[in-house]
Design a protein around this motif. Sequence first.
Motif, mmCIF file in Angstrom:
data_model
loop_
_atom_site.group_PDB
_atom_site.id
_atom_site.type_symbol
_atom_site.label_atom_id
_atom_site.label_comp_id
_atom_site.label_asym_id
_atom_site.label_seq_id
_atom_site.Cartn_x
_atom_site.Cartn_y
_atom_site.Cartn_z
ATOM 1 N N LEU A 81 19.771 -33.122 104.094
ATOM 2 C CA LEU A 81 20.278 -34.495 104.091
ATOM 3 C C LEU A 81 20.264 -35.079 102.677
ATOM 4 N N GLY A 82 19.199 -34.810 101.922
ATOM 5 C CA GLY A 82 19.125 -35.291 100.539
ATOM 6 C C GLY A 82 20.195 -34.662 99.667
ATOM 7 N N GLY A 83 20.443 -33.374 99.847
ATOM 8 C CA GLY A 83 21.488 -32.702 99.081
ATOM 9 C C GLY A 83 22.872 -33.268 99.379
ATOM 10 N N SER A 88 27.249 -36.848 97.727
ATOM 11 C CA SER A 88 28.200 -37.914 98.048
ATOM 12 C C SER A 88 28.148 -39.048 97.037
ATOM 13 N N PHE A 89 26.986 -39.258 96.405
ATOM 14 C CA PHE A 89 26.892 -40.302 95.377
ATOM 15 C C PHE A 89 27.469 -39.843 94.051
ATOM 16 N N GLY A 90 27.186 -38.618 93.636
ATOM 17 C CA GLY A 90 27.587 -38.181 92.316
ATOM 18 C C GLY A 90 28.679 -37.142 92.294
ATOM 19 N N VAL A 93 27.085 -30.872 91.427
ATOM 20 C CA VAL A 93 26.005 -30.020 91.915
ATOM 21 C C VAL A 93 24.659 -30.574 91.463
ATOM 22 N N LEU A 94 24.598 -31.121 90.265
ATOM 23 C CA LEU A 94 23.350 -31.691 89.763
ATOM 24 C C LEU A 94 22.883 -32.853 90.640
ATOM 25 N N SER A 95 23.791 -33.716 91.041
ATOM 26 C CA SER A 95 23.393 -34.835 91.909
ATOM 27 C C SER A 95 22.954 -34.322 93.284
ATOM 28 N N ALA A 100 18.435 -33.212 96.928
ATOM 29 C CA ALA A 100 17.632 -32.247 97.669
ATOM 30 C C ALA A 100 16.167 -32.311 97.233
ATOM 31 N N ALA A 101 15.940 -32.474 95.934
ATOM 32 C CA ALA A 101 14.570 -32.599 95.432
ATOM 33 C C ALA A 101 13.919 -33.871 95.967
ATOM 34 N N ALA A 102 14.692 -34.949 96.036
ATOM 35 C CA ALA A 102 14.158 -36.194 96.602
ATOM 36 C C ALA A 102 13.807 -35.998 98.079
ATOM 37 N N GLY A 103 14.651 -35.287 98.803
ATOM 38 C CA GLY A 103 14.362 -34.989 100.201
ATOM 39 C C GLY A 103 13.111 -34.142 100.348
ATOM 40 N N LEU A 104 12.915 -33.202 99.441
ATOM 41 C CA LEU A 104 11.720 -32.354 99.466
ATOM 42 C C LEU A 104 10.458 -33.178 99.213
#
Length: 139
Positions: A81-83, A88-90, A93-95, A100-104
């Motif tokens: 979901l974070g990925g 969708s915001f940026g 691939v970096l965004s 994904a890191a924020a979701g983790l």
Amino acid sequence: MRIGEGTITEILDGGLAKVRVSRDHLYVACSACFGAEHVYVTARNSLGAQEGQDVRYEVQDEHLVMGAFICFIVPLFLVILGGIGGYSFGTTVLSALIGAAAGLIVSAVLVKLYDSSLGKKIDTKATITEIIETEDDES
């Protein structure tokens, strides 16, 4: 209920014992236990077993299904979901990686909160149910 066997390595305060469990008798399949040759379990020692004795212990497993869901499915869902949210915001691939890191990170916090709340609700310690007599003990 899970049953395992191990050897008492230390007698702790409060009627507890530290039991060394071999890989053959692990009652959980967790990432912390995966590479370990021996795992230590804290168990209630109501039988008065002594250091060096082989014992059989039981662990209640009513909470394992929910725990597995919280520890494995929720983090996977939040990383995905974070990925998707990050992409969708940026739209790069970096965004997506940042999302994904924020979701983790969020999932790690949720797992930690669940673990601490479970420890307050349920006594997850093993209970020594039998002292295993070996041939050396009998003679």
